[in-house]
Design an enzyme around this catalytic site. Structure first.
Site: not given
Length: 148
Positions: A8-9, A65, A67-68, A132-133, A98-99
């Site tokens: 964003d801006h 953005c 804050t994200g 395992r992830h 992991h993700n």
């Protein structure tokens, strides 16, 4: 690797710096906007980057953005996207290992640019561990398939 970027801006200036940083490292950058500091709505750009990643137009994405937070929430509404809001390199590394996060989110108003670029570098240099992830990522995908 193709990387979709959007902001964003509030994140526009960081997006421009991140684009140059990625291009210097040999990444192909797809800019999904915004293209100025004029006030805009962050969900539009979070969704645009997320759709590019989900469709295969881009391999990964970055959303920025103030804050994200908001832009990562918007990106995560797109099926197939795992957007991770990271405030340090450790979080970026774990988001990938992991993700298997495929979109990085951060806030331009809460991080210095050098910290942000370190996070970008960590996110793009870390591979998913699997094992395992992978089971856990598959559980996330199951939730996503049942609800989106």
């Amino acid at each position: 690797m193709k990387v979709a970027v959007g902001s964003d801006h509030a994140g526009f200036e960081y997006k421009e710096i991140v684009k140059k940083h990625l291009e210097q490292k040999g990444y192909q950058v797809i800019d999904k906007g915004t293209y100025s500091t004029e006030s805009v709505d962050y969900p539009v750009y979070g969704e645009a980057v997320a759709r590019a990643v989900a469709s295969g137009e881009a391999d990964r994405g970055i959303v920025i953005c103030g804050t994200g937070i908001g832009i990562s929430i918007a990106a995560n509404k797109v099926k197939g996207v795992r957007a991770a809001l990271c405030t340090n390199e450790y979080m970026a590394r774990m988001a990938r290992k992991h993700n298997d996060a495929n979109v990085l989110a951060f806030g331009a108003r809460v991080l210095g640019i050098d910290v942000a670029l370190g996070i970008v570098d960590e996110f793009f240099s870390t591979e998913f561990e699997g094992g395992r992830h992978e089971r856990r990522v598959n559980l996330i995908k199951k939730i996503e398939n049942e609800n989106l």
